[in-house]
Design a protein around this motif. Structure first.
Motif, PDB file in Angstrom:
ATOM      1  N   GLY A 123      50.210  32.452  58.365  1.00 35.53           N
ATOM      2  CA  GLY A 123      50.934  31.394  59.087  1.00 35.53           C
ATOM      3  C   GLY A 123      51.259  31.827  60.503  1.00 35.53           C
ATOM      4  O   GLY A 123      52.175  31.299  61.145  1.00 35.53           O
ATOM      5  N   SER A 124      50.473  32.778  61.020  1.00 36.12           N
ATOM      6  CA  SER A 124      50.874  33.411  62.277  1.00 36.12           C
ATOM      7  C   SER A 124      50.814  32.482  63.487  1.00 36.12           C
ATOM      8  O   SER A 124      51.403  32.789  64.519  1.00 36.12           O
ATOM      9  N   SER A 125      50.116  31.333  63.346  1.00 37.82           N
ATOM     10  CA  SER A 125      50.129  30.420  64.494  1.00 37.82           C
ATOM     11  C   SER A 125      51.534  29.839  64.698  1.00 37.82           C
ATOM     12  O   SER A 125      51.818  29.214  65.710  1.00 37.82           O
ATOM     13  N   ASN A 126      52.419  30.085  63.722  1.00 35.90           N
ATOM     14  CA  ASN A 126      53.797  29.588  63.819  1.00 35.90           C
ATOM     15  C   ASN A 126      54.774  30.594  64.444  1.00 35.90           C
ATOM     16  O   ASN A 126      55.941  30.272  64.642  1.00 35.90           O
ATOM     17  N   ASN A 216      48.734  18.743  55.053  1.00 37.18           N
ATOM     18  CA  ASN A 216      48.600  18.385  56.466  1.00 37.18           C
ATOM     19  C   ASN A 216      47.906  17.023  56.544  1.00 37.18           C
ATOM     20  O   ASN A 216      46.680  16.936  56.492  1.00 37.18           O
ATOM     21  N   TYR A 246      55.897  19.830  54.784  1.00 38.90           N
ATOM     22  CA  TYR A 246      54.759  20.660  55.173  1.00 38.90           C
ATOM     23  C   TYR A 246      55.167  21.547  56.324  1.00 38.90           C
ATOM     24  O   TYR A 246      55.453  21.073  57.416  1.00 38.90           O
ATOM     25  N   GLY A 248      53.266  24.329  57.194  1.00 35.93           N
ATOM     26  CA  GLY A 248      52.055  24.800  57.873  1.00 35.93           C
ATOM     27  C   GLY A 248      51.958  26.314  57.843  1.00 35.93           C
ATOM     28  O   GLY A 248      51.247  26.929  58.635  1.00 35.93           O
ATOM     29  N   SER A 249      52.685  26.904  56.926  1.00 36.76           N
ATOM     30  CA  SER A 249      52.672  28.348  56.721  1.00 36.76           C
ATOM     31  C   SER A 249      52.604  28.508  55.205  1.00 36.76           C
ATOM     32  O   SER A 249      53.569  28.203  54.490  1.00 36.76           O
ATOM     33  N   LEU A 250      51.448  28.926  54.695  1.00 38.19           N
ATOM     34  CA  LEU A 250      51.208  28.871  53.256  1.00 38.19           C
ATOM     35  C   LEU A 250      52.299  29.555  52.429  1.00 38.19           C
ATOM     36  O   LEU A 250      52.762  29.014  51.425  1.00 38.19           O
ATOM     37  N   PHE A 264      51.274  21.536  46.441  1.00 40.00           N
ATOM     38  CA  PHE A 264      50.775  21.882  47.781  1.00 40.00           C
ATOM     39  C   PHE A 264      49.273  21.659  47.744  1.00 40.00           C
ATOM     40  O   PHE A 264      48.592  22.073  46.795  1.00 40.00           O
ATOM     41  N   TYR A 266      45.665  21.957  50.110  1.00 45.70           N
ATOM     42  CA  TYR A 266      44.831  22.153  51.304  1.00 45.70           C
ATOM     43  C   TYR A 266      43.397  21.878  50.873  1.00 45.70           C
ATOM     44  O   TYR A 266      42.679  22.770  50.449  1.00 45.70           O
ATOM     45  N   LYS A 276      40.264  25.529  54.057  1.00 45.82           N
ATOM     46  CA  LYS A 276      40.624  26.449  55.139  1.00 45.82           C
ATOM     47  C   LYS A 276      41.093  27.810  54.606  1.00 45.82           C
ATOM     48  O   LYS A 276      40.885  28.839  55.233  1.00 45.82           O
ATOM     49  N   LEU A 277      41.750  27.778  53.466  1.00 43.54           N
ATOM     50  CA  LEU A 277      42.426  28.992  53.010  1.00 43.54           C
ATOM     51  C   LEU A 277      41.450  29.979  52.377  1.00 43.54           C
ATOM     52  O   LEU A 277      40.409  29.584  51.857  1.00 43.54           O
ATOM     53  N   ARG A 278      41.788  31.234  52.456  1.00 41.68           N
ATOM     54  CA  ARG A 278      40.880  32.290  52.001  1.00 41.68           C
ATOM     55  C   ARG A 278      41.122  32.610  50.524  1.00 41.68           C
ATOM     56  O   ARG A 278      42.264  32.758  50.080  1.00 41.68           O
ATOM     57  N   GLU A 282      44.529  34.823  49.961  1.00 42.97           N
ATOM     58  CA  GLU A 282      45.525  33.744  49.979  1.00 42.97           C
ATOM     59  C   GLU A 282      45.547  33.055  48.610  1.00 42.97           C
ATOM     60  O   GLU A 282      46.532  33.112  47.884  1.00 42.97           O
TER      61      GLU A 282
HETATM   62  P1  FDP Z   1      47.732  29.933  60.152  1.00 40.76           P
HETATM   63  O1  FDP Z   1      46.494  29.205  60.585  1.00 40.76           O
HETATM   64  O2  FDP Z   1      48.907  29.694  61.021  1.00 40.76           O
HETATM   65  O3  FDP Z   1      47.510  31.406  59.882  1.00 40.76           O
HETATM   66  O4  FDP Z   1      45.791  30.500  56.409  1.00 40.76           O
HETATM   67  C1  FDP Z   1      46.221  30.108  57.561  1.00 40.76           C
HETATM   68  C2  FDP Z   1      47.321  29.069  57.640  1.00 40.76           C
HETATM   69  O5  FDP Z   1      48.146  29.314  58.724  1.00 40.76           O
HETATM   70  C3  FDP Z   1      48.218  28.926  56.396  1.00 40.76           C
HETATM   71  O6  FDP Z   1      49.292  29.808  56.368  1.00 40.76           O
HETATM   72  C4  FDP Z   1      48.678  27.495  56.489  1.00 40.76           C
HETATM   73  O7  FDP Z   1      49.028  26.955  55.230  1.00 40.76           O
HETATM   74  C5  FDP Z   1      47.492  26.797  57.080  1.00 40.76           C
HETATM   75  O8  FDP Z   1      46.728  27.792  57.773  1.00 40.76           O
HETATM   76  C6  FDP Z   1      47.893  25.727  58.057  1.00 40.76           C
HETATM   77  O9  FDP Z   1      46.755  25.059  58.487  1.00 40.76           O
HETATM   78  P2  FDP Z   1      46.841  23.701  59.352  1.00 40.76           P
HETATM   79  O10 FDP Z   1      47.443  24.091  60.658  1.00 40.76           O
HETATM   80  O11 FDP Z   1      45.419  23.263  59.458  1.00 40.76           O
HETATM   81  O12 FDP Z   1      47.675  22.733  58.585  1.00 40.76           O
END
Ligand code: FDP
Length: 337
Positions: A123-126, A216, A246, A248-250, A264, A266, A276-278, A282
């Motif tokens: 969830g590091s984009s957060n 999402n 939501y 956005g951080s798993l 939940f 995805y 998207k998730l690995r 994950e």
């Molecule tokens: P992030 O890209 O911030 O690392 O696996 C990556 C993840 O976050 C998950 O933690 C989160 O659930 C998901 O991507 C969020 O994706 P979206 O921004 O596409 O909703």
């Protein structure tokens, strides 16, 4: 007065808990507890770094991209190094693999009987906007039967049911560590004043249903019809309607689902046709925890834990939550397949 103190709730640290669990294990040597304590040490260090992120100037991009073409955040790299160092000292971790490493890395030779696969900072984009992030880990016994003599990818590609432990740490309003060794799910809160993870809840059970859906919805147009119909139902009066949550951080979204129930999702999207998730670091650990807590995780076709992995960084759709919710979703998926 002394008697009053003696009857107060006793504090159990995560180390004590792991040791007690392992003591009941007939073949336990203590090596596994030693490994897990490496992870909890890393979690304390990462937690401290996350808490001081702005002060330490470790927020933001590191200016590099990881194997998935995503910007690596400075804290991603720090977290990855921290786990690597904490596990390196243990001597019994043969191989590590992580979201931030292109290939598995050999830490110790044949003495290292465990493989640890992790997402150091999910969830590091957060991070820059102060939203909860987390660390996820899966532990396997090393399986060299597939070793091709060149790289260790094949020898770490084990199905989710072979996990011997899994867990996550959520760096939220408090830092919480949750783990399973296949004997229930146990949750600990970091007491920053003493630096220990203290038992908060033993044998966590996911509610059998729950009025939350977590997805999402920005990706709505590329969801399969069955997903769209299920989500439409969640918003009907008949359903309640459900509440949407939501983050956005798993890790944070799963933490809520574990405690409150619900679902939940995805799914596959146009941008991420495989999801998207690995799978390895994950979905698998999350699925192991969900199952141990009485929930379930699928990819819409089969249980996550039954999937055969083909590559370290492969992606998967992920649906996880209360059994009754997953059963309902499956009915919609089957109907609109
Ligand atoms: P992030 O890209 O911030 O690392 O696996 C990556 C993840 O976050 C998950 O933690 C989160 O659930 C998901 O991507 C969020 O994706 P979206 O921004 O596409 O909703």
């Amino acid at each position: 007065m002394a008697a009053e103190i003696a009857t107060e709730k006793t504090f159990v640290t995560v180390q004590e808990h792991i040791l007690t669990q392992q003591r009941d294990h007939p073949t336990a040597t203590g090596a596994f507890s030693w490994l897990l304590s490496g992870i909890t040490l890393a979690a304390r260090i990462i937690s401290a770094k996350v808490r001081r992120a702005g002060i330490l100037e470790v927020l933001g991009d590191a200016g590099d991209v990881n194997v998935h073409g995503e910007q690596q955040q400075k804290l991603d790299i720090l977290a990855n190094k921290t786990i690597e160092q904490c596990l390196g000292y243990r001597g019994n971790v043969g191989i590590i693999a992580s979201e931030e490493l292109d290939e598995p890395k050999v830490l110790t030779g044949s003495s290292g009987k465990y493989v640890v696969i992790f997402d150091p900072l999910d969830g590091s984009s957060n991070i820059d906007v102060n939203v909860s992030v987390g660390t996820i880990f899966a532990i396997f016994e090393r399986d060299t039967s597939n070793f091709n003599g060149i790289d260790h990818v094949a020898d770490v590609l084990q199905g989710g049911r072979r996990q011997v432990a899994a867990g996550y740490v959520v760096y939220g309003s408090s830092t919480v560590l949750t783990y399973t060794t296949g004997r229930g799910v146990h949750m600990f809160t970091l007491d920053p004043t003493v630096g220990s993870f203290v038992l908060a809840q033993e044998n966590v059970v996911m509610p059998t249903n729950g009025k939350y859906f977590s997805v999402n919805e920005g990706n709505w147009n590329s969801f399969a019809r069955g997903i769209q119909e299920y989500l439409k139902w969640c918003k009907t009066e008949e359903a309640g309607p459900y509440s949407a949550r939501y983050i956005g951080s798993l890790v944070a979204d799963f933490h809520r689902t574990l405690l409150r129930g619900g679902i939940f999702l995805y799914p596959a999207t146009a941008k991420a046709p495989q999801g998207k998730l690995r799978l390895m670091y994950e979905a698998n650990p999350i699925a192991f925890l969900a199952e141990q807590a009485g929930g379930i995780a699928t990819d819409g076709k089969q249980e996550i834990l039954d999937k055969t992995p083909h590559s370290l960084h492969e992606r998967t759709p992920l649906f996880v939550g209360s059994k009754s919710e997953l059963a309902r979703l499956q009915r919609y998926l089957d109907e609109w397949d």
